[in-house]
Scaffold this motif. Sequence first.
Motif, PDB file in Angstrom:
ATOM      1  N   ALA A 220     -15.409 -27.142 -56.697  1.00 58.32           N
ATOM      2  CA  ALA A 220     -16.432 -26.232 -56.841  1.00 58.32           C
ATOM      3  C   ALA A 220     -17.513 -27.500 -56.621  1.00 58.32           C
ATOM      4  CB  ALA A 220     -16.074 -25.138 -58.186  1.00 58.32           C
ATOM      5  N   PHE A 221     -18.708 -26.407 -56.487  1.00 63.72           N
ATOM      6  CA  PHE A 221     -19.535 -27.728 -55.879  1.00 63.72           C
ATOM      7  C   PHE A 221     -20.332 -26.293 -56.951  1.00 63.72           C
ATOM      8  CE2 PHE A 221     -17.602 -28.659 -51.490  1.00 63.72           C
ATOM      9  CZ  PHE A 221     -17.407 -29.983 -52.580  1.00 63.72           C
ATOM     10  N   ARG A 222     -21.560 -27.155 -57.334  1.00 63.40           N
ATOM     11  CA  ARG A 222     -23.138 -26.705 -58.321  1.00 63.40           C
ATOM     12  C   ARG A 222     -23.744 -25.751 -57.431  1.00 63.40           C
ATOM     13  NH1 ARG A 222     -24.436 -32.366 -60.994  1.00 63.40           N
ATOM     14  NH2 ARG A 222     -25.972 -31.160 -61.493  1.00 63.40           N
ATOM     15  N   CYS A 223     -24.524 -25.029 -57.684  1.00 69.98           N
ATOM     16  CA  CYS A 223     -26.116 -24.862 -57.630  1.00 69.98           C
ATOM     17  C   CYS A 223     -26.885 -23.951 -58.287  1.00 69.98           C
ATOM     18  CB  CYS A 223     -25.504 -23.238 -56.400  1.00 69.98           C
ATOM     19  SG  CYS A 223     -25.009 -21.869 -57.519  1.00 69.98           S
ATOM     20  N   ALA A 224     -27.478 -23.916 -58.787  1.00 72.81           N
ATOM     21  CA  ALA A 224     -28.850 -23.918 -59.697  1.00 72.81           C
ATOM     22  C   ALA A 224     -28.232 -22.544 -60.663  1.00 72.81           C
ATOM     23  CB  ALA A 224     -30.049 -23.478 -59.190  1.00 72.81           C
ATOM     24  N   ASP A 225     -28.335 -21.239 -60.404  1.00 73.37           N
ATOM     25  CA  ASP A 225     -28.323 -20.226 -60.772  1.00 73.37           C
ATOM     26  C   ASP A 225     -27.375 -18.860 -60.359  1.00 73.37           C
ATOM     27  OD1 ASP A 225     -30.462 -19.534 -58.795  1.00 73.37           O
ATOM     28  OD2 ASP A 225     -32.086 -20.204 -60.536  1.00 73.37           O
ATOM     29  N   GLU A 226     -27.452 -17.302 -60.424  1.00 74.70           N
ATOM     30  CA  GLU A 226     -27.274 -16.894 -59.705  1.00 74.70           C
ATOM     31  C   GLU A 226     -28.101 -16.413 -58.639  1.00 74.70           C
ATOM     32  OE1 GLU A 226     -27.702 -17.028 -63.146  1.00 74.70           O
ATOM     33  OE2 GLU A 226     -25.441 -16.663 -63.744  1.00 74.70           O
ATOM     34  N   LYS A 227     -29.179 -16.575 -58.915  1.00 72.64           N
ATOM     35  CA  LYS A 227     -29.774 -16.098 -57.390  1.00 72.64           C
ATOM     36  C   LYS A 227     -29.582 -17.231 -56.321  1.00 72.64           C
ATOM     37  CE  LYS A 227     -34.995 -15.529 -55.419  1.00 72.64           C
ATOM     38  NZ  LYS A 227     -36.558 -16.107 -56.753  1.00 72.64           N
ATOM     39  N   GLU A 228     -29.479 -18.757 -56.773  1.00 72.77           N
ATOM     40  CA  GLU A 228     -29.411 -19.438 -55.184  1.00 72.77           C
ATOM     41  C   GLU A 228     -27.750 -19.257 -54.947  1.00 72.77           C
ATOM     42  OE1 GLU A 228     -28.927 -24.435 -55.522  1.00 72.77           O
ATOM     43  OE2 GLU A 228     -30.824 -23.947 -55.822  1.00 72.77           O
ATOM     44  N   GLN A 229     -26.949 -18.767 -55.650  1.00 79.03           N
ATOM     45  CA  GLN A 229     -26.007 -18.376 -55.595  1.00 79.03           C
ATOM     46  C   GLN A 229     -25.755 -17.400 -54.217  1.00 79.03           C
ATOM     47  OE1 GLN A 229     -23.073 -16.314 -58.638  1.00 79.03           O
ATOM     48  NE2 GLN A 229     -21.301 -19.158 -57.939  1.00 79.03           N
ATOM     49  N   SER A 230     -26.443 -16.180 -54.524  1.00 77.91           N
ATOM     50  CA  SER A 230     -26.713 -15.595 -53.737  1.00 77.91           C
ATOM     51  C   SER A 230     -26.823 -15.048 -51.633  1.00 77.91           C
ATOM     52  CB  SER A 230     -27.255 -14.116 -54.403  1.00 77.91           C
ATOM     53  OG  SER A 230     -27.082 -12.818 -54.083  1.00 77.91           O
ATOM     54  N   LYS A 231     -27.826 -16.636 -52.265  1.00 80.99           N
ATOM     55  CA  LYS A 231     -28.097 -16.948 -51.013  1.00 80.99           C
ATOM     56  C   LYS A 231     -27.553 -17.739 -50.817  1.00 80.99           C
ATOM     57  CE  LYS A 231     -33.129 -16.789 -51.983  1.00 80.99           C
ATOM     58  NZ  LYS A 231     -34.512 -17.966 -52.373  1.00 80.99           N
ATOM     59  N   TRP A 232     -26.188 -18.587 -51.451  1.00 86.33           N
ATOM     60  CA  TRP A 232     -25.076 -18.715 -49.837  1.00 86.33           C
ATOM     61  C   TRP A 232     -24.338 -18.090 -50.042  1.00 86.33           C
ATOM     62  CZ3 TRP A 232     -25.887 -23.615 -48.508  1.00 86.33           C
ATOM     63  CH2 TRP A 232     -26.358 -24.521 -49.251  1.00 86.33           C
ATOM     64  N   ARG A 233     -23.932 -17.240 -50.839  1.00 88.19           N
ATOM     65  CA  ARG A 233     -22.504 -16.091 -50.524  1.00 88.19           C
ATOM     66  C   ARG A 233     -23.731 -15.562 -49.173  1.00 88.19           C
ATOM     67  NH1 ARG A 233     -20.893 -11.065 -49.944  1.00 88.19           N
ATOM     68  NH2 ARG A 233     -18.570 -11.258 -51.060  1.00 88.19           N
ATOM     69  N   LYS A 234     -24.594 -14.981 -48.927  1.00 84.50           N
ATOM     70  CA  LYS A 234     -25.024 -14.196 -47.883  1.00 84.50           C
ATOM     71  C   LYS A 234     -25.104 -15.150 -46.506  1.00 84.50           C
ATOM     72  CE  LYS A 234     -28.517 -12.162 -45.419  1.00 84.50           C
ATOM     73  NZ  LYS A 234     -29.123 -12.234 -44.206  1.00 84.50           N
ATOM     74  N   GLN A 235     -25.214 -16.482 -47.173  1.00 87.02           N
ATOM     75  CA  GLN A 235     -25.125 -17.335 -45.236  1.00 87.02           C
ATOM     76  C   GLN A 235     -23.958 -17.987 -45.155  1.00 87.02           C
ATOM     77  OE1 GLN A 235     -27.661 -20.784 -45.687  1.00 87.02           O
ATOM     78  NE2 GLN A 235     -30.011 -20.185 -47.318  1.00 87.02           N
ATOM     79  N   LEU A 236     -22.581 -17.634 -46.377  1.00 90.27           N
ATOM     80  CA  LEU A 236     -21.745 -18.378 -45.240  1.00 90.27           C
ATOM     81  C   LEU A 236     -21.057 -17.547 -44.786  1.00 90.27           C
ATOM     82  CD1 LEU A 236     -20.957 -20.323 -49.387  1.00 90.27           C
ATOM     83  CD2 LEU A 236     -20.638 -20.853 -47.054  1.00 90.27           C
ATOM     84  N   VAL A 237     -21.475 -16.420 -45.487  1.00 92.31           N
ATOM     85  CA  VAL A 237     -20.381 -14.660 -44.955  1.00 92.31           C
ATOM     86  C   VAL A 237     -21.181 -15.018 -43.507  1.00 92.31           C
ATOM     87  CG1 VAL A 237     -21.234 -11.954 -44.740  1.00 92.31           C
ATOM     88  CG2 VAL A 237     -19.819 -13.348 -46.636  1.00 92.31           C
ATOM     89  N   ASP A 238     -22.363 -14.870 -43.459  1.00 93.16           N
ATOM     90  CA  ASP A 238     -22.916 -14.752 -42.038  1.00 93.16           C
ATOM     91  C   ASP A 238     -22.799 -15.590 -41.184  1.00 93.16           C
ATOM     92  OD1 ASP A 238     -24.955 -12.769 -42.607  1.00 93.16           O
ATOM     93  OD2 ASP A 238     -26.442 -14.360 -43.179  1.00 93.16           O
ATOM     94  N   ARG A 239     -21.652 -16.784 -41.746  1.00 96.87           N
ATOM     95  CA  ARG A 239     -21.758 -17.756 -41.166  1.00 96.87           C
ATOM     96  C   ARG A 239     -20.203 -17.677 -40.150  1.00 96.87           C
ATOM     97  NH1 ARG A 239     -22.761 -23.595 -40.310  1.00 96.87           N
ATOM     98  NH2 ARG A 239     -21.214 -25.387 -39.685  1.00 96.87           N
ATOM     99  N   GLY A 240     -19.374 -16.511 -40.894  1.00 92.22           N
ATOM    100  CA  GLY A 240     -18.259 -16.551 -40.552  1.00 92.22           C
ATOM    101  C   GLY A 240     -17.561 -16.545 -41.341  1.00 92.22           C
ATOM    102  N   LEU A 241     -17.598 -17.025 -42.405  1.00 90.19           N
ATOM    103  CA  LEU A 241     -16.525 -17.293 -43.246  1.00 90.19           C
ATOM    104  C   LEU A 241     -16.055 -16.011 -44.310  1.00 90.19           C
ATOM    105  CD1 LEU A 241     -17.734 -21.364 -44.642  1.00 90.19           C
ATOM    106  CD2 LEU A 241     -15.760 -20.276 -43.473  1.00 90.19           C
ATOM    107  N   HIS A 242     -14.954 -16.016 -44.786  1.00 91.86           N
ATOM    108  CA  HIS A 242     -14.360 -14.793 -45.822  1.00 91.86           C
ATOM    109  C   HIS A 242     -14.930 -16.004 -47.457  1.00 91.86           C
ATOM    110  CE1 HIS A 242     -12.820 -13.025 -42.877  1.00 91.86           C
ATOM    111  NE2 HIS A 242     -12.472 -13.433 -42.408  1.00 91.86           N
ATOM    112  N   VAL A 243     -15.468 -14.853 -48.046  1.00 92.97           N
ATOM    113  CA  VAL A 243     -15.975 -15.686 -49.708  1.00 92.97           C
ATOM    114  C   VAL A 243     -16.330 -14.025 -50.425  1.00 92.97           C
ATOM    115  CG1 VAL A 243     -18.081 -15.783 -50.184  1.00 92.97           C
ATOM    116  CG2 VAL A 243     -18.230 -16.501 -47.336  1.00 92.97           C
TER     117      VAL A 243
END
Length: 317
Positions: A220-243
């Motif tokens: 598991a990698f580190r992100c600052a907080d839930e807001k940043e995590q939400s952004k990562w999730r959206k970007q990963l889903v947009d990239r086609g990954l199953h998150v």
Amino acid sequence: MKLRGIHHITAIAGDPQANVDFYTRVLGLRFAKRTVNFDDPSTYHFYFGDRTGRPGTAITFFAWPGARRGTRGTGQVVSTSFAIPANSLDYWKSRFAEHRVFCEEIPSRFEQSALRFTDPDGLLLELIASAQLEDVDLKYDSDVAKKSAIHGFHAPTLEVQSAKASEDLLRFLGFELIAEEKSRKRFSVNAKSTSGQVDLVEQSEGQFGVNSAGTVHHVAFRCADEKEQSKWRKQLVDRGLHVTPVIDRFYFHSIYFREPGGILFGIATEGPGFTVDEPAKDLGETLKLPPQYEEHRAEIERALPPILIEAETKSVG
């Protein structure tokens, strides 16, 4: 936006007592949290690290008594590495001999010496001698000399059959290629942080590993907080990954996904951390349960084997 390095690495153990003894008494880590697998509360989940198990230091275990041995291979973190002071290899060789742990000095990697060994379940571990050490909290009692102690993670080895797509994802996550030796490439999100580095190795003829005791479940990698995590999730889903959806692990929030080579990745928030439900001086001494399981404490405790803790690694505050 980029990740901040490794948050934790989770592996699978068999005997819970042997696991605790090895990581506290032999490696000198703090038993930072004694809880249960939130997805299977009949089994333990242990965390070991610095005094408070801060992100970048925490190796964690699902303890499954009687679990068969897994096999290392592609699609896995095949070696979990820790940073130690540059002049401490001889100390650790002597310590391992004292505790009857077989170790070997491996060829220099990126001009750094290292020892390789395994834990009681066969999990492959490395101590990498580093001139650059992270500021970890070692203010707890331990049989390991402070001047030679472990200082968090250092470049775990990720093995895949084909590296190109995995490299692309690491770059997307903010990692940069900083060194290369033969089939091994070192990526970093922070050149000043050993826990901000990973090694990617391509083994085109390698066989996929089988997860069970003695293998890594996820990194598991580190992100600052839930807001940043939400952004990562959206970007990963947009990239086609199953998150996965965001999962509340009480001590942090996590999302999980498999990178193209098959390794299970997570992104976890920095906090709230392990002192949210007990003071630092008491970490690891008693079983802590998330609120949803507290009403079932008696039943859960009956299902779990007792764990005895040696006084030598008890925190002093």
